[in-house]
Design an enzyme around this catalytic site. Sequence first.
Site, PDB file in Angstrom:
ATOM      1  N   LYS A   1       0.646  -1.082  -0.106  1.00 20.22           N
ATOM      2  CA  LYS A   1       0.106  -0.199  -0.183  1.00 20.22           C
ATOM      3  C   LYS A   1       0.792   1.395   0.004  1.00 20.22           C
ATOM      4  CE  LYS A   1      -4.400  -1.731   1.656  1.00 20.22           C
ATOM      5  NZ  LYS A   1      -4.931  -2.557   2.726  1.00 20.22           N
TER       6      LYS A   1
ATOM      7  N   LYS B   1      -5.205 -12.177  -5.752  1.00 23.60           N
ATOM      8  CA  LYS B   1      -6.618 -12.721  -4.989  1.00 23.60           C
ATOM      9  C   LYS B   1      -7.720 -11.814  -5.652  1.00 23.60           C
ATOM     10  CE  LYS B   1      -6.201  -9.356  -1.339  1.00 23.60           C
ATOM     11  NZ  LYS B   1      -6.485  -8.879  -0.055  1.00 23.60           N
TER      12      LYS B   1
ATOM     13  N   LYS C   1     -10.642  -5.583  -3.844  1.00 25.17           N
ATOM     14  CA  LYS C   1     -11.549  -4.116  -4.530  1.00 25.17           C
ATOM     15  C   LYS C   1     -10.563  -3.429  -5.351  1.00 25.17           C
ATOM     16  CE  LYS C   1     -13.363  -4.427  -0.365  1.00 25.17           C
ATOM     17  NZ  LYS C   1     -14.154  -4.068   1.141  1.00 25.17           N
TER      18      LYS C   1
HETATM   19  P1  TYM Z   1     -10.598  -6.254   4.699  1.00 27.72           P
HETATM   20  O1  TYM Z   1     -11.701  -5.375   4.689  1.00 27.72           O
HETATM   21  O2  TYM Z   1      -9.496  -6.087   3.620  1.00 27.72           O
HETATM   22  O3  TYM Z   1     -11.159  -7.783   4.160  1.00 27.72           O
HETATM   23  C1  TYM Z   1     -12.149  -8.211   4.990  1.00 27.72           C
HETATM   24  C2  TYM Z   1     -12.199  -9.622   5.250  1.00 27.72           C
HETATM   25  O4  TYM Z   1     -12.161 -10.226   3.913  1.00 27.72           O
HETATM   26  C3  TYM Z   1     -11.096 -11.140   3.635  1.00 27.72           C
HETATM   27  N1  TYM Z   1     -10.911 -11.230   2.213  1.00 27.72           N
HETATM   28  C4  TYM Z   1     -10.344 -12.540   1.719  1.00 27.72           C
HETATM   29  N2  TYM Z   1     -10.656 -13.487   1.838  1.00 27.72           N
HETATM   30  C5  TYM Z   1     -10.197 -14.454   0.994  1.00 27.72           C
HETATM   31  N3  TYM Z   1     -10.073 -14.124  -0.304  1.00 27.72           N
HETATM   32  C6  TYM Z   1      -9.723 -13.018  -0.650  1.00 27.72           C
HETATM   33  N4  TYM Z   1      -9.413 -12.742  -2.081  1.00 27.72           N
HETATM   34  C7  TYM Z   1     -10.136 -11.817   0.263  1.00 27.72           C
HETATM   35  N5  TYM Z   1     -10.065 -10.808   0.188  1.00 27.72           N
HETATM   36  C8  TYM Z   1     -10.526 -10.225   1.426  1.00 27.72           C
HETATM   37  C9  TYM Z   1     -10.189 -10.797   4.774  1.00 27.72           C
HETATM   38  O5  TYM Z   1      -8.890 -11.610   4.929  1.00 27.72           O
HETATM   39  C10 TYM Z   1     -10.614 -10.116   5.818  1.00 27.72           C
HETATM   40  O6  TYM Z   1     -10.864 -11.291   6.476  1.00 27.72           O
HETATM   41  N6  TYM Z   1      -7.627  -5.430   8.356  1.00 27.72           N
HETATM   42  C11 TYM Z   1      -8.743  -6.021   7.965  1.00 27.72           C
HETATM   43  C12 TYM Z   1     -10.015  -5.602   8.722  1.00 27.72           C
HETATM   44  C13 TYM Z   1      -9.881  -5.433  10.312  1.00 27.72           C
HETATM   45  C14 TYM Z   1      -9.852  -6.600  11.151  1.00 27.72           C
HETATM   46  C15 TYM Z   1      -9.581  -6.029  12.434  1.00 27.72           C
HETATM   47  C16 TYM Z   1      -9.949  -7.941  10.886  1.00 27.72           C
HETATM   48  C17 TYM Z   1      -9.487  -4.225  10.908  1.00 27.72           C
HETATM   49  N7  TYM Z   1      -9.470  -4.850  12.284  1.00 27.72           N
HETATM   50  C18 TYM Z   1      -9.856  -6.719  13.472  1.00 27.72           C
HETATM   51  C19 TYM Z   1     -10.016  -8.625  11.987  1.00 27.72           C
HETATM   52  C20 TYM Z   1      -9.987  -8.281  13.292  1.00 27.72           C
HETATM   53  C21 TYM Z   1      -9.153  -5.552   6.551  1.00 27.72           C
HETATM   54  O7  TYM Z   1      -8.602  -5.015   6.018  1.00 27.72           O
HETATM   55  O8  TYM Z   1      -9.973  -6.625   5.987  1.00 27.72           O
END
Ligand code: TYM
Length: 357
Positions: A114, A220, A223
């Site tokens: 990022k 993967k 978005k």
């Molecule tokens: P984020 O918003 O990028 O994604 C949310 C969740 O979706 C999962 N994910 C995927 N899993 C499998 N294949 C994919 N292609 C894929 N794209 C997204 C992510 O693994 C995630 O579980 N940092 C986190 C948000 C967050 C969080 C937390 C999560 C903030 N605080 C505390 C757990 C606990 C994030 O950016 O997820």
Amino acid sequence: MKKIVLSGIRPTGQLHLGNYLGALQKFVRMQQEGIYDSFFFIADLHALTTQPDPALLHSNVRHIVAEYLAAGLDPDKSTIFVQSDVPEIPELYLLLNMHVGIGELMRTAAFKDKARKQLGITVSHDDDDNDVAREIIGNESNKRVNAGLLTYPTLMAVDILIQHADFVPVGKDQEQHLELTRRFARRFNSFYGVDYFKEPQNFNFGGKPVKVPGLDGSGKMGKSEGNCIYLVDEDKALRKKVMRAVTDAGPTEPNQPMAEPVENLFTLLRLVSTPDKVEFFTNAYNNCEIRYGDLKKEIAEDILKITAPIRERTKEIENDEQYLARVLKQGAEQARERAAKTLADVRGIMGITPFWK
Ligand code: TYM
């Protein structure tokens, strides 16, 4: 005492199939087991690290609560809340940052990706840590990597630790952040000689952490990659996206190893279809009889079986602002209860409990 489950998703757009299969589906299943104390939230503070348009951020939060509820999260069974409604989180984030090293944050894979995007530098995956550091420190253009992006893992660790979560259901891409959370918890405990924070684990119902591939042949689903199937995609648009997924010219020899785009389609098939369909198409591939068109049709229909009901419920719920507000208000109150207790404990442990009060 029930085990505590917690997870969140950033409101950076509509939820895609990766978010669902990697995270939301597990949230719903864990809630349904009825044996956990569960917390699911919308990580709007984390979304600020990529500086979204404020109006868009606002509407994304509303949309994602609706998608959570449409997918089956139930405010009577789980605490559903928005991260910024819990002011104890940013305060604990400040405190925990005193024990986090800038070096370890800079070495995080998500940060390197990022940060380079924010600087407009082409992302390479075999990058060297020192190169990234030099690019950031030496950059004299008006582009900058914001400090919030660097400390993203601290904030995520706080989300988890403030509720004393045992399990954090996330996709494979978040495992490094979870590992850092465990490291911060251990470090805090050992620095102050306490046994206070738990070390949280991912949760996969006995399986492996999921990485849902994109439709563009590599990497993967994400978005920012523009290769997504959204939960709210209409039938026709969704079918079209799947039919356009990258493949190859087809196998020419029996049992030929699969090229990455084809392997990705099979990964999707395994995630959304029945084992007999997986077996059928695997045999067809191995016998050089596969028709990718048929494979894609099956995948599209099986995805729609999952997403179409969620899409329809989302439409119903999304405009009921009063209901959404009620859910989030109740969630915020519940989430703040334990958060306030944790913050008070940590202030005490760190020695900033005021004696004049
Ligand atoms: P984020 O918003 O990028 O994604 C949310 C969740 O979706 C999962 N994910 C995927 N899993 C499998 N294949 C994919 N292609 C894929 N794209 C997204 C992510 O693994 C995630 O579980 N940092 C986190 C948000 C967050 C969080 C937390 C999560 C903030 N605080 C505390 C757990 C606990 C994030 O950016 O997820």
